[in-house]
Structures are given as structure tokens and as C-alpha cells.
Motif scaffolding. Structure first.
Motif, PDB file in Angstrom:
ATOM      1  N   ALA A  84       0.836  -1.207   0.000  1.00  0.00           N
ATOM      2  CA  ALA A  84       0.000   0.000   0.000  1.00  0.00           C
ATOM      3  C   ALA A  84       0.866   1.250   0.000  1.00  0.00           C
ATOM      4  O   ALA A  84       0.538   2.249  -0.651  1.00  0.00           O
ATOM      5  CB  ALA A  84      -0.930  -0.004   1.218  1.00  0.00           C
ATOM      6  N   ALA A  85       1.987   1.195   0.730  1.00  0.00           N
ATOM      7  CA  ALA A  85       2.882   2.353   0.761  1.00  0.00           C
ATOM      8  C   ALA A  85       3.561   2.558  -0.587  1.00  0.00           C
ATOM      9  O   ALA A  85       3.728   3.686  -1.050  1.00  0.00           O
ATOM     10  CB  ALA A  85       3.923   2.179   1.857  1.00  0.00           C
ATOM     11  N   SER A  86       3.951   1.456  -1.236  1.00  0.00           N
ATOM     12  CA  SER A  86       4.611   1.593  -2.531  1.00  0.00           C
ATOM     13  C   SER A  86       3.647   2.063  -3.614  1.00  0.00           C
ATOM     14  O   SER A  86       4.054   2.699  -4.580  1.00  0.00           O
ATOM     15  CB  SER A  86       5.233   0.253  -2.945  1.00  0.00           C
ATOM     16  N   ASP A  87       2.358   1.772  -3.439  1.00  0.00           N
ATOM     17  CA  ASP A  87       1.371   2.212  -4.432  1.00  0.00           C
ATOM     18  C   ASP A  87       1.239   3.728  -4.484  1.00  0.00           C
ATOM     19  O   ASP A  87       0.845   4.295  -5.506  1.00  0.00           O
ATOM     20  CB  ASP A  87      -0.003   1.604  -4.131  1.00  0.00           C
ATOM     21  N   ILE A  88       1.538   4.391  -3.375  1.00  0.00           N
ATOM     22  CA  ILE A  88       1.382   5.852  -3.336  1.00  0.00           C
ATOM     23  C   ILE A  88       2.722   6.550  -3.440  1.00  0.00           C
ATOM     24  O   ILE A  88       2.832   7.743  -3.168  1.00  0.00           O
ATOM     25  CB  ILE A  88       0.671   6.293  -2.047  1.00  0.00           C
ATOM     26  N   THR A  89       3.773   5.799  -3.820  1.00  0.00           N
ATOM     27  CA  THR A  89       5.093   6.411  -3.931  1.00  0.00           C
ATOM     28  C   THR A  89       5.110   7.487  -5.002  1.00  0.00           C
ATOM     29  O   THR A  89       5.673   8.566  -4.826  1.00  0.00           O
ATOM     30  CB  THR A  89       6.145   5.338  -4.254  1.00  0.00           C
ATOM     31  N   SER A  90       4.490   7.198  -6.151  1.00  0.00           N
ATOM     32  CA  SER A  90       4.537   8.144  -7.268  1.00  0.00           C
ATOM     33  C   SER A  90       3.643   9.348  -7.051  1.00  0.00           C
ATOM     34  O   SER A  90       3.825  10.380  -7.674  1.00  0.00           O
ATOM     35  CB  SER A  90       4.126   7.431  -8.558  1.00  0.00           C
ATOM     36  N   SER A  91       2.654   9.229  -6.164  1.00  0.00           N
ATOM     37  CA  SER A  91       1.764  10.360  -5.896  1.00  0.00           C
ATOM     38  C   SER A  91       1.374  10.345  -4.433  1.00  0.00           C
ATOM     39  O   SER A  91       0.562   9.538  -4.006  1.00  0.00           O
ATOM     40  CB  SER A  91       0.510  10.283  -6.769  1.00  0.00           C
ATOM     41  N   ARG A  92       1.965  11.234  -3.647  1.00  0.00           N
ATOM     42  CA  ARG A  92       1.733  11.244  -2.220  1.00  0.00           C
ATOM     43  C   ARG A  92       0.350  11.764  -1.857  1.00  0.00           C
ATOM     44  O   ARG A  92      -0.036  11.790  -0.706  1.00  0.00           O
ATOM     45  CB  ARG A  92       2.793  12.077  -1.505  1.00  0.00           C
ATOM     46  N   PHE A  93      -0.435  12.206  -2.872  1.00  0.00           N
ATOM     47  CA  PHE A  93      -1.776  12.698  -2.592  1.00  0.00           C
ATOM     48  C   PHE A  93      -2.829  11.615  -2.727  1.00  0.00           C
ATOM     49  O   PHE A  93      -3.998  11.867  -2.511  1.00  0.00           O
ATOM     50  CB  PHE A  93      -2.121  13.861  -3.525  1.00  0.00           C
ATOM     51  N   ALA A  94      -2.409  10.393  -3.115  1.00  0.00           N
ATOM     52  CA  ALA A  94      -3.365   9.300  -3.243  1.00  0.00           C
ATOM     53  C   ALA A  94      -3.634   8.697  -1.872  1.00  0.00           C
ATOM     54  O   ALA A  94      -2.726   8.183  -1.238  1.00  0.00           O
ATOM     55  CB  ALA A  94      -2.807   8.225  -4.188  1.00  0.00           C
TER      56      ALA A  94
ATOM     57  N   VAL B 257       6.148  12.944  -7.401  1.00  0.00           N
ATOM     58  CA  VAL B 257       5.494  14.057  -8.084  1.00  0.00           C
ATOM     59  C   VAL B 257       5.891  15.365  -7.426  1.00  0.00           C
ATOM     60  O   VAL B 257       6.029  15.449  -6.208  1.00  0.00           O
ATOM     61  CB  VAL B 257       3.959  13.869  -8.038  1.00  0.00           C
ATOM     62  N   ASP B 258       6.109  16.394  -8.207  1.00  0.00           N
ATOM     63  CA  ASP B 258       6.472  17.699  -7.668  1.00  0.00           C
ATOM     64  C   ASP B 258       5.277  18.276  -6.921  1.00  0.00           C
ATOM     65  O   ASP B 258       4.327  18.773  -7.512  1.00  0.00           O
ATOM     66  CB  ASP B 258       6.894  18.635  -8.799  1.00  0.00           C
ATOM     67  N   THR B 259       5.334  18.183  -5.603  1.00  0.00           N
ATOM     68  CA  THR B 259       4.191  18.615  -4.806  1.00  0.00           C
ATOM     69  C   THR B 259       4.012  20.117  -4.822  1.00  0.00           C
ATOM     70  O   THR B 259       2.944  20.619  -4.466  1.00  0.00           O
ATOM     71  CB  THR B 259       4.366  18.147  -3.359  1.00  0.00           C
ATOM     72  N   GLU B 260       5.047  20.864  -5.215  1.00  0.00           N
ATOM     73  CA  GLU B 260       4.894  22.307  -5.257  1.00  0.00           C
ATOM     74  C   GLU B 260       3.906  22.726  -6.336  1.00  0.00           C
ATOM     75  O   GLU B 260       3.380  23.829  -6.323  1.00  0.00           O
ATOM     76  CB  GLU B 260       6.260  22.969  -5.504  1.00  0.00           C
ATOM     77  N   CYS B 261       3.694  21.821  -7.312  1.00  0.00           N
ATOM     78  CA  CYS B 261       2.744  22.125  -8.386  1.00  0.00           C
ATOM     79  C   CYS B 261       1.311  21.814  -7.979  1.00  0.00           C
ATOM     80  O   CYS B 261       0.380  22.150  -8.699  1.00  0.00           O
ATOM     81  CB  CYS B 261       3.113  21.324  -9.644  1.00  0.00           C
ATOM     82  N   MET B 262       1.146  21.139  -6.861  1.00  0.00           N
ATOM     83  CA  MET B 262      -0.193  20.793  -6.407  1.00  0.00           C
ATOM     84  C   MET B 262      -0.863  21.996  -5.748  1.00  0.00           C
ATOM     85  O   MET B 262      -0.187  22.899  -5.256  1.00  0.00           O
ATOM     86  CB  MET B 262      -0.107  19.634  -5.399  1.00  0.00           C
ATOM     87  N   PRO B 263      -2.184  22.025  -5.748  1.00  0.00           N
ATOM     88  CA  PRO B 263      -2.887  23.124  -5.066  1.00  0.00           C
ATOM     89  C   PRO B 263      -2.501  23.177  -3.592  1.00  0.00           C
ATOM     90  O   PRO B 263      -2.363  22.152  -2.932  1.00  0.00           O
ATOM     91  CB  PRO B 263      -4.365  22.749  -5.251  1.00  0.00           C
ATOM     92  N   SER B 264      -2.345  24.379  -3.085  1.00  0.00           N
ATOM     93  CA  SER B 264      -1.879  24.550  -1.707  1.00  0.00           C
ATOM     94  C   SER B 264      -2.806  23.912  -0.685  1.00  0.00           C
ATOM     95  O   SER B 264      -2.331  23.249   0.241  1.00  0.00           O
ATOM     96  CB  SER B 264      -1.698  26.042  -1.408  1.00  0.00           C
ATOM     97  N   PRO B 265      -4.142  24.070  -0.756  1.00  0.00           N
ATOM     98  CA  PRO B 265      -5.008  23.427   0.249  1.00  0.00           C
ATOM     99  C   PRO B 265      -4.859  21.908   0.253  1.00  0.00           C
ATOM    100  O   PRO B 265      -4.833  21.290   1.317  1.00  0.00           O
ATOM    101  CB  PRO B 265      -6.412  23.860  -0.173  1.00  0.00           C
ATOM    102  N   GLU B 266      -4.756  21.324  -0.940  1.00  0.00           N
ATOM    103  CA  GLU B 266      -4.625  19.871  -1.016  1.00  0.00           C
ATOM    104  C   GLU B 266      -3.285  19.428  -0.436  1.00  0.00           C
ATOM    105  O   GLU B 266      -3.206  18.446   0.312  1.00  0.00           O
ATOM    106  CB  GLU B 266      -4.758  19.424  -2.472  1.00  0.00           C
ATOM    107  N   ARG B 267      -2.239  20.155  -0.773  1.00  0.00           N
ATOM    108  CA  ARG B 267      -0.918  19.826  -0.255  1.00  0.00           C
ATOM    109  C   ARG B 267      -0.895  19.952   1.267  1.00  0.00           C
ATOM    110  O   ARG B 267      -0.336  19.119   1.980  1.00  0.00           O
ATOM    111  CB  ARG B 267       0.130  20.741  -0.876  1.00  0.00           C
ATOM    112  N   LYS B 268      -1.513  20.987   1.795  1.00  0.00           N
ATOM    113  CA  LYS B 268      -1.539  21.199   3.237  1.00  0.00           C
ATOM    114  C   LYS B 268      -2.322  20.103   3.939  1.00  0.00           C
ATOM    115  O   LYS B 268      -1.933  19.637   5.023  1.00  0.00           O
ATOM    116  CB  LYS B 268      -2.152  22.567   3.542  1.00  0.00           C
ATOM    117  N   GLU B 269      -3.406  19.678   3.337  1.00  0.00           N
ATOM    118  CA  GLU B 269      -4.213  18.619   3.946  1.00  0.00           C
ATOM    119  C   GLU B 269      -3.427  17.319   4.041  1.00  0.00           C
ATOM    120  O   GLU B 269      -3.459  16.631   5.069  1.00  0.00           O
ATOM    121  CB  GLU B 269      -5.488  18.403   3.114  1.00  0.00           C
TER     122      GLU B 269
END
Length: 849
Positions: A374-384, A429-441
Motif C-alpha cells: 500500500a505504501a509503494s502504491d502511493i510512492t509516485s503520488s503522495r496525494f493518493a 510528483v512535484d508537490t509544489e505544483c499541487m494546489p496549496s489546500p490539497e498539499r496542506k491537507e
């Protein structure tokens, strides 16, 4: 329909003519007039559904009025096929409830079973199967007979067995028996041997059966009946499987799985009723049946049936594999409670040399593997988000078993996997490109998981009964952890280090101590004792406090990589004094009394906190003339600590303080903050300052430095540094409760000569009457030793002389002269008392006191 009836002969019964008529109607209606019906809207272009419905209606009377013989079995089979299709379509159109659909599925399964009953004895089928298993010596090479030839020959053998015993059978039933792979494997060598010997197989089998001393025809008759029964039940399972595969609705698929489960159970029951346990695998792939029951019970969420099927499987490897699947399936379905209550905490005894199977250990291993996947599944996208919390279930498993040390390991593992969602490499994934509220959550979620893991593991390790076992090696989830083996080598150390699934940079709170180990941490670097776990918990709470603050950076990785010094510096600057005190005190306790570079970690942190965080606020708010250089970028920091924070820390519950005169709201708030800040400064200083540390004197120096010596020190601070002045046995400047010499040095350095004179006067005079009365009785061997820093007093005197020569401020000079005169008088009085003490000492020596 009537036309078709006229074509039937008198020898054909009405039921047969009805079936033929229905088939003819279907053929005419849907092969010749399909387009016309479609245009009229009577049927859809895919006509198979209506075909099933019409055929079912035509065949229903035949089923309702049964007749003996093969014809009735065919009717039942056809009706079952069409009924299963009808169930699917009606449920799809919301015309059938789940309960009614389940009842119809059971009815269809019962129709497929009609006619499947037989009486036989275990001895006959056992002789038959073991005879077939005794392979003849003659064989032929595989290239002399094709597969088609062998299959056809085996069909002929089965048909000959039924003919020899005068048992009626349909060709479809023979095909069902041949489709049983075990039977085919038993008969194939006989067919190949008969090919070599130029004889028929049935004669060879009968000849071999005579050796048992029993009637071979009777053995064949009983065996044929059992094979027919088992093959019919197996074919029933296949029909249900095909229909279940077409179902796409989870609820209907679950009910289908229950029907399949019952059908496979029927196969196993009949095999157990008619054969001995040693002969199960000769007739059919017996372990596969239990695996099938397990599979269908799993689909239908029949957990107890699946558990029973898992443990009943005779193959040890399948037991382990299926139980792991059961654990994950129950966790996915949210039935962890049932798993812990009924299925985990006992051991399955091994047979035939196999090891015992500890279900607790198997379940733990399954959850660890699922957590890692489960941890490896979200490696490419920490927002999943993770769908199922396998890590929490692993903790619940160990906690339910009462293994607190492994519970602690599981929570440490939870934190380690949470770190997997942080961008340590370019693959993320470059998290800086993600929306700030989503990244903060997501950052908040990760931090909460880290805090939960750290704090709870620190508490759980205390529940371990043996104090010597209160430690973990982070990243390892084994039952017993041995730090160093006798054959410990570099290679074994690398193998052990490879067990940790999450690598992290130095400073990340969950996996690494503040050491230079980095990515190549060995096991010792990952060792956490109870004190280490407590320190880590304090650290994570402090980091979460910083992360939630509006003035902290948004990058969670930067926060987690903060050093301990940076944390202790940032917390009080933002007003979180209690967190800083708790964390620094825990660091001191973790050192077991050690003082790195001769410094007490806690005292050093407290001095830094009071001097660099609280003292500037006190000076800025309480001394309007103070000129403190504040960087424009730190403007928001000037509002920290807030008034509410200070009230909480000082215990001041008043909503508002009265105003002596009109003030603006900002000025009033600043005045309140200043008063509260002074109260807090005094509270902390009096609580932690002592003669053995320099907190008070460091604070005094900082206050004088911030104000450039223009304001007096708070009286409570000077009293704290001076110690008990009114005592006849304090040693003057060598006081047990203070350090007046250091304060005198501060006054001299900052040009506060009046204060210096007053300090010397206050210390030397003390309680004059008591000192005078005790002067002649003071003896060194009784501890009556005084210390006076004459060198410092000389410096003070000389500096005053220099100031008096250069200063033009007459008022200041007059005040300074008065203070020096008072100090001079105190010195003279001191010298007189010293002379009295010397005389008393001589008298004591002469008279031998």
C-alpha cells in the motif's frame, strides 16, 4: 405451434413433442423473423435473453410434472440454465430483490443436483481406484498416440464400464466423468498399455480387479455410480461458476458465491461418504475443492466458512496462502473484529513432518506485506489516499494478542511508511505544483500519523513487563530482536539494515536519530530504547506544533529535517514555551546526567529561551525607550507570544486589565502583553534558576544588553542573584543561594556604578547586628569563611574615579558620590568585624576552644 405438433408421430410422447415444438418456435421466431420483431419493439436485437425466458416458460410445466428417466434430468438442467439467466436479467432491471434472487439461485442449484444420488460401499470404490492406480508395466511413447486418440479411447472405456454393468448413462454424463482430470490420468496408462497388447481396456481392468477376490462387475457397478454422482456434482459447480462469472453486481455475486460454496461442499461430502481418506486424491484434486470453497466463501464474505475451508485444506502451503488471503480480505471488508475474536490466537498443529502454523504470525506477516504494498502504491503520488489502513490493523493484531513490544514496532512501522509519502527522490510528483489546500491537507495527515506513531509507541513500550526488553530496532518487525550476534559481520549487518523498507535523510524524526549515519544506518543507529522513544515522541509533538503554526514554512520535509537546536529556538519564538521546556528537559533525561562539552542541555536551552525569546519581548513592551533592532521581515514575529498564549502560560484568566487612562486598543494590548511577559519571565526564572547554573545571571546580562544599561534590573531578579542577604553565616559574596560577584561584574561592565555600590553595601552590611554579635565566635573549622571580591571592588572604585573626573552631570556625580561613601562605610565596618573575628580566633587558639 400446432403445425409442429401435427408432424409428430404417435410414438413420441406429448412432453417430447412440446419440447420439439418450443425449439421449433424459437428457431422460427428468432432466426427468420428477428428483424421484424426488433422493429415492432417486441425483442431486442440480442435475442438470447428472450429465448431463455420463452424456453423457461415452455419447460416449466415439464419440471412441475416430473417423469422418471433421463428426460427429466435434461429438463431440470435446461430449466436451471435458463433460470440462472433470468435471475441476472431481472436483477439488472431492478425487478427482483436480492433475497428472491438468492432463493432462485438455490432452486437452480437444486435442479442441477436432481438425479445425483447413489448407494455404494467404500470398499468397492477403493479397490477400483487403487487398481487403476497400479500402472501396468507396458507403456507406449507419446508420439505413437495423439491426445485426441487417448481422449476418445478414455471416453470409450467409461462407456464400456457402464455397458458392462448394464447401467444406463447419457453421453453427456460420460463426458463429465472424462473431464475429471484425476480419472483421465488414471485411465490413460491403461489405454496406452492396451494399445501395446492389442486388447481392450475393460478386460484388463476386470482381470486386475479379480485379484482382489471380489466380484469385478459389482465393483465396476458401484464405482460407475459413484463416478457418475461426483461428475454430476462437479458439472453442477462448473455451470454455476460460468453464470457467476457473468454477474457484475457485487451483491448478486456474493449470493452466487454462497450457492457455489454449498455446491462444492456437496462434492466434498459425497467424496467423503463414498471413499476412504487415502483415496480422495485418486478420484479428484481434493485440495483444489477446499481451495474452491475458500474462494467462494471469500467472495460471499462467509468468513467462518472460509476459515474452516482454509484449515481443512490438506496442503500446508495452501493453508498458509489462503489464510493470508483471508486476513487481507477481512481487513478490506472491515471485519477485523471477527478476525481478532475467533480466528487468530491459536496454532494449527503440523502433520506429516510439517511445522506448526501459528495463525498469529501468519496474519502479522500478511499485514506487513500489505502495508508495504500500500505504501509503494502511493510512492509516485503522495496525494493518493490509502484505501485500507493495514498498518493500523497490524497494531490492533499485536495489541489484541497482548504483545506490546510488537505493537510498538507496528506503530513505528506506521510512521516509517508515512514517511514514504514524502518526496525524497526525483521519482515523486512535484508537490509544489499541487494546489496549496490539497498539499496542506496531506501534510497534516502525514504529520498526524507520525505523531500518533511516535507518541503511542513511547507509551506502549512502557507496558512491556521485562525492562530489559523495552527497546525496538526501527523498521524491523520480527518476534525477537537481537542486536548483535556472535557471528555479526558487515555482510550480516547490511542484510539486517535491508529489512527497513523506508530510507530517509538525516534528521527525519521517525527513522533516524540525530547522527551521521544517513542512508547507511546500521542497526545500532536504529536502536530506540524507552528513553529514545519518549524523546522522539516529544520531538514529533513539537514539530507538529510548529507545522500547524501559520508562520512556519509549508514544506513538511524542511520541518522534519529541523535540528533539535532549531526546534528549541523556534518554539519559544512562536510562543510555545511549554513545548520547548518539555522537549529540552526530555533531552537532558535522555543523556543520563551527561553534559556534552560541559554544558547542561536543559539549562542551556532554558537560558537561550529566556534570553533570546522572552527577554526581548519584555524589554520591547515594558520599556518604551528600549531600542531593539528588529528586522522588517520579522514583523509578524513581534506579535508573538500573543496575549492569549501568555495568559495561558501564566494562568491569568482575567479577560481584561483596568486602564488608568485612555489608551488606544493597540497600546492597551501591548501593555497587557508586557505585563504578562514579565510575569512569565519571573515565573520561569524563579523556577529553574539556581546557584549551580547561570540562568539568572545570563538573563540579567541580556536585559542590560537589550536596554543598553539604561534601566534597572527587576528587583526580583537582583534578589534572586544576590541570594539571602540578611544572614550572619552566608560567607558574604560566597552565598549558597546566589552569585553577587557575577552581578557586580555586570554592573561594572555596563557602567551601573550606583547599582554596584549599592550591591556591595547590601552584601557587606547584611544584618549588621547579627554579624556584630557573632564576629568573635566565627571559626574557619566551623565553616565561618567569608569571601569578598576586593579586586572587583577596586575596579569599581577606579571606574568611579575616572567617571567623576570626566562627567559633567552634577546630579549623577552627586548621587554616585553618595553611593560610594555608603559603600566605603560598609567596607570599613567589614574590616572592623574582620579584626574582631581575628581576635576571637586568637583567643580560641590560646584557650583551646
Amino acid at each position: 405451434l400446432s403445425k409442429q405438433r401435427k408432424t409428430t408421430t404417435g410414438n413420441i410422447s406429448l412432453s417430447q413433442s412440446t419440447i420439439k415444438a418450443s425449439k421449433a418456435f424459437i428457431r422460427l421466431a428468432f432466426n427468420q423473423c428477428l428483424e421484424g420483431f426488433a422493429e415492432l419493439g417486441i425483442v431486442e436485437p440480442e435475442c438470447s435473453i428472450d429465448t431463455c425466458r420463452i424456453s423457461l416458460r415452455l419447460l416449466a410445466p415439464m419440471v412441475a410434472f416430473p417423469a422418471d428417466g433421463p428426460l427429466h434430468k435434461n429438463r431440470c438442467n435446461e430449466a436451471a440454465h435458463f433460470l440462472l439467466s433470468e435471475i441476472f436479467m431481472l436483477f439488472k432491471d431492478n425487478l427482483l430483490s436480492l433475497q428472491k434472487a438468492t432463493e432462485l439461485q438455490d432452486h437452480a442449484s437444486t435442479l442441477l443436483k436432481i438425479g445425483a444420488c447413489v448407494r455404494s460401499d467404500r470398499k468397492s470404490i477403493g479397490i477400483f481406484l487403487n487398481t487403476l492406480n497400479d500402472l501396468p508395466d507396458q507403456t507406449i511413447s507419446s508420439d505413437t498416440a495423439s491426445e485426441n486418440f487417448l481422449d476418445t479411447a478414455i471416453v470409450d472405456v467409461i462407456q464400456d464400464i457402464f455397458d458392462k454393468t448394464s447401467t444406463p448413462v447419457q453421453h453427456d454424463d460420460v463426458i463429465n466423468i472424462v473431464s475429471m482430470e484425476k480419472i483421465k490420468m488414471l485411465l490413460r496408462p491403461w489405454v496406452m498399455a492396451s494399445y501395446n497388447l492389442k486388447t481392450d481396456v475393460i478386460s484388463m481392468i476386470i482381470a486386475s480387479l479379480r485379484k482382489s477376490g471380489e466380484d469385478p462387475i459389482s465393483i465396476l457397478r458401484h464405482s460407475a455410480s459413484v463416478l457418475l454422482l461426483v461428475s454430476t456434482l462437479v458439472a453442477r459447480v462448473k455451470v454455476l461458476e460460468r453464470n457467476c462469472a457473468m454477474v457484475t453486481y457485487p451483491a448478486l455475486k456474493g449470493s452466487f458465491a454462497k450457492v457455489l460454496n454449498a455446491a462444492v461442499n456437496d462434492v466434498i461430502d459425497e467424496i467423503q461418504n463414498h471413499t476412504n481418506a487415502t483415496d480422495y486424491n485418486l478420484m479428484i484434486e481434493y485440495p483444489a475443492l477446499w481451495s474452491a470453497i475458500f474462494r467462494y466463501a471469500l467472495q460471499g464474505h462467509c468468513w467462518e466458512d472460509a476459515f474452516e475451508a482454509c484449515l481443512s485444506n490438506p496442503v500446508k502451503e495452501r493453508q498458509i496462502k489462503n489464510f493470508r488471503r483471508l486476513v487481507i480480505a477481512m481487513v478490506d471488508a472491515g471485519n477485523i473484529g471477527l478476525l481478532l475474536d475467533k480466528m487468530i490466537f491459536y496454532t494449527v498443529k503440523g502433520e506429516d513432518g510439517h511445522k506448526d502454523m501459528d495463525l498469529y504470525e501468519v496474519a502479522a506477516a500478511a499485514l506487513v506485506e500489505a502495508s508495504q504494498e500500500a505504501a509503494s502504491d502511493i510512492t509516485s503520488s503522495r496525494f493518493a489516499p490509502a484505501k485500507v489502513d493495514y498498518r493500523g490493523c497490524l497494531f490492533a493484531l499485536h495489541a489484541g494478542y497482548g504483545d506490546w513490544r510488537r505493537s510498538c514496532q507496528a506503530l513505528d512501522f506506521l510512521g516509517a511508511l508515512s514517511l514514504h509519502r514524502l518526496p525524497y527522490s526525483e521519482n515523486f510528483v512535484d508537490t509544489e505544483c499541487m494546489p496549496s489546500p490539497e498539499r496542506k491537507e496531506v501534510n497534516n495527515q502525514i504529520m498526524e500519523e507520525l505523531v500518533l506513531a511516535a507518541v503511542t509507541s513511547a507509551q506502549l513500550i512502557q507496558l512491556v513487563n521485562n525492562p530489559d526488553q523495552r527497546y525496538i530496532v526501527s523498521g524491523e518487525l520480527v518476534t525477537a530482536q537481537v542486536l548483535l550476534n556472535e557471528n555479526h559481520s558487515k555482510a550480516s549487518e547490511e542484510d539486517l539494515s535491508a529489512k527497513i523498507s523506508i530510507e530517509c535523510d538525516e534528521g527525519v524524526a521517525m527513522n533516524a536519530k540525530n547522527s551521521p549515519c544517513g542512508h547507511t544506518m546500521n542497526r545500532i543507529c536504529r536502536l530506540y530504547t524507552a528513553k529514545d522513544l519518549l524523546l522522539r515522541a516529544k520531538r514529533m509533538v513539537a514539530l507538529q506544533t510548529l507545522q500547524k503554526d501559520a508562520l512556519s514554512p509549508e514544506n513538511l520535509v524542511d520541518i522534519l529535517h529541523s535540528s533539535d537546536t532549531a526546534i528549541i529556538d523556534a518554539l519559544p519564538r512562536l510562543g510555545y514555551f511549554e513545548h520547548a521546556i518539555s522537549f529540552s528537559h526530555c533531552k537532558k533525561e535522555n543523556k543520563d546526567g551527561a553534559k556534552p562539552q560541559g554544558q547542561d542541555v536543559f539549562i542551556d536551552a532554558m537560558s537561550h529561551m529566556l534570553c533570546k525569546s522572552l527577554a526581548p519581548v519584555v524589554v520591547a513592551l515594558s520599556i518604551p525607550l528600549a531600542a531593539i533592532d528588529v528586522n522588517a521581515t520579522d514583523f509578524e514575529l513581534q506579535a508573538r507570544p500573543t496575549r492569549d498564549q501568555l495568559r495561558l502560560l501564566t494562568g491569568d484568566g482575567r479577560l481584561s486589565r483596568p486602564r488608568d487612562s485612555w489608551q488606544s486598543e493597540g497600546a492597551h494590548n501591548s501593555a497587557q502583553r508586557g505585563a504578562l511577559a514579565i510575569d512569565l519571565l519571573r515565573l520561569y526564572t524563579e523556577s529553574f534558576a539556581a546557584e549551580a547554573n547561570s540562568i539568572a545571571i545570563d538573563l540579567a546580562a541580556e536585559l542590560l544588553d537589550l536596554d543598553h544599561g539604561r534601566a534597572k534590573l527587576p528587583s526580583w531578579l537582583t534578589i534572586l542573584i544576590q541570594g539571602n542577604t540578611y544572614s550572619s553565616d552566608t560567607g558574604l559574596f560566597a552565598k549558597n543561594g546566589g552569585n553577587p560577584t557575577a552581578l557586580l561584574k555586570l554592573y561594572i561592565n555596563y557602567g551601573l556604578y550606583v547599582d554596584g555600590c549599592e550591591l556591595v553595601t547590601s552584601v557587606l552590611r547584611g544584618d549588621e547586628i547579627m554579624r556584630k554579635n557573632a564576629a568573635t565566635a566565627r571559626l574557619p573549622e566551623k565553616g565561618n569563611i567569608d569571601f569578598v571580591p576586593y579586586e572587583k571592588i577596586d575596579i569599581l572604585w577606579n571606574n568611579i574615579e575616572s567617571y567623576l573626573r570626566t562627567s559633567q552631570d552634577m546630579e549623577a556625580k552627586s548621587k554616585l558620590l553618595l553611593s560610594r561613601s555608603t559603600m566605603q562605610y560598609a567596607l570599613e565596618k567589614h574590616f572592623q568585624l574582620m579584626k574582631f573575628s581575628e581576635q576571637g580566633l586568637l583567643s580560641a587558639r590560646v584557650h583551646g576552644r
